[in-house]
Design a protein around this motif. Structure first.
Motif: not given
Lengths: 334, 334
Positions: A13-14, A17, A21, A37, A40-41
């Motif tokens: 996930e990190n 992302y 980002k 991820a 979220k994006l």
């Protein structure tokens, strides 16, 4: 062509992302990417193709199958099971095809189960079991939708699978289809565009069974191996098309310019490591042969190392050229 | 696509040598490169296209002209002079076209001299003076030779120059030529391949004068603006062709696949700086329009920012599409 490279795991996930980002537009060319991820994006306003909510369905062959059912899209009968124990309990008739729900790729995570012994030697993970289809032909249909909502459809291609690998070996486009088969495929194209309502491009892999019924095998929401012939054979290549969708430009014409036969260049069976592609001078001396080597530094058995598209006056011409290229080209493992 | 980038001056011997010393094959896409470094690299066994000895001639418009003379290649009458003083001493009839012998590029270093005042305001450097030609048409012919010594020739293209810039604005291919003009051009192609005896590709820019005599203007030993239409219009694009030559592969077919008209996208007159290409959705909604933007971050007056090639059933179709694209596309300087 990249200005920048981000190194990380597509499952993390990190990492995913961090990759996205600072971007405006994110295109995927592989399904198995961390969904949290991507969601979220998307929430942060990025354009992501395909849409993370739809990707989440496609990542899971079980959810894909349920989506087909929901939209009355014809597909092989199936059952879902969390593990081998559950499969045994169901007492399903043999044989069937077992597919891992997630993380299968290029023939991995697919196994024909003829006996209970075959089942024991398979993975013990959430799976789809599918009725065995008597496959007469395999096709692919690429459809899509641009940001203005206008849809498009490439002509159907026929896929010839490799005898020993669960991989496409040859693609033929365009092809002549009986009207009743074309009609089934047209309907499926509409149904898929109805099931996936966002901006995107979907390669729909199809089976024709012994009763000449067309069934959906799998859908890939991206540029696809079964669209490589569009580089030379279509008014708009699938790659230009994907870029058009990403940039909010109108989709391009999917008109066929010439007959094509495309061959995947596969790593030789049983060999891994550094390799040389030899015989290129022989391959390239004929007109209408387009060689694409992907620059992969090492081979594995049946790894896709490139492809060759041949163009010609007729499909027969194209076949002659591709057979001759196949004879001349050698992947020599060092 | 590069794995590595070397930053330095193309005119600096050390920089160019440093660029090439660990390479096997060096291709040039620009003539004005330090010759001593290239010769040293050639001595060390590098494949360099074009050959440094031939590049040395091409870099110098005076030597180019003398080469034409030596090989009886038709070209405008000329004189050579080291400086303005020498020109005045020669007392040549006015008007004439003055060209700097070295380092001219894209219309720089070319000036029509109508009066002695024009001469005074020009550079004071080694130059070629050329008879003014009453130019009826401009053509380009691309010829080449692969490492096996086999030669090839693309069909002739017609070049339409921009009214205000010394730059090609449109390219039309293929074109129909009177037999006597085609014959002159064929002969020139053979002569140029005879004058340049190495592996390479040469774009020969041609004038047709009022007497329908074909004259060589200049030769570029590389992929060239006048070959951009080959990407969509030819069986082998000039870029694939150049790579084939470099790798020792057989040259590809130069067959025409479709009529094309190509337009250079030029930076607007009198404006410099960052820019946006606008109207792309309008441009791209028509079939058979291929947009190539070069990704240059800033514009200058008449800078080549990209090109558009249109394909169609006829040249007229292509012209219609290109005129419409020209109307829609706006280069907006910020």
């Amino acid at each position: 062509m990249a200005d920048e490279i981000v190194i990380g795991s597509h499952a993390d996930e990190n990492d995913v992302y961090r990759f996205g980002k600072d971007l405006d537009i994110i295109l995927l060319e592989f399904e198995d990417i961390n969904i949290s991820a991507l969601k979220k994006l998307k929430q942060e306003g990025k354009t992501i193709i395909c849409d993370p909510n739809e990707l989440e369905i496609i990542q899971d062959k079980g959810k894909q199958k349920m989506l087909y059912k929901e939209h009355a899209i014809p597909t092989a009968d199936f059952f879902l099971a969390d593990d081998q124990k559950e499969i045994r309990k169901k007492n399903v008739p043999l044989p069937f095809v077992l597919k891992k729900r997630t993380q299968g790729y290029d023939g991995g995570g697919v196994k024909k189960i003829n006996t209970l012994h075959d089942l024991s030697s398979a993975w013990d993970a959430p799976s789809v079991g599918e009725e065995c289809i008597d496959i007469k032909k395999e096709y692919s249909l690429i459809v899509g939708r641009d940001q203005s909502g206008n849809t498009f459809r490439y002509p159907v291609v026929e896929q010839h699978f490799h005898n020993n690998a669960h991989l496409v070996h040859f693609l033929v486009a365009p092809i002549e289809l009986k009207q009743q088969i074309q009609t089934q495929i047209d309907t499926i194209g509409d149904q898929v565009l109805n099931a996936f309502s966002t901006t995107g491009m979907w390669a729909i892999e199809l089976f024709l069974d012994a009763d000449e019924k067309v069934l959906v095998n799998e859908i890939a929401p991206r540029v696809h191996n079964s669209g490589h012939h569009t580089i030379e054979g279509s008014a708009t290549s699938q790659f230009s098309q994907f870029i058009r969708l990403a940039l909010g430009l109108p989709h391009g014409s999917t008109k066929t310019l010439t007959p094509t036969v495309t061959m995947n260049i596969l790593g030789p069976e049983g060999k891994s490591g550094a390799y040389q592609a030899e015989g290129l001078s022989e391959v390239l001396k004929t007109e209408g042969i387009f060689l694409h080597l992907y620059g992969k530094k090492t081979t594995r058995p049946f790894r896709k190392l490139g492809h060759i598209t041949t163009t010609g006056e007729t499909t027969d011409d194209c076949w002659k050229k591709i057979r001759s290229a196949q004879q001349s080209l050698q992947i020599v493992v060092e």
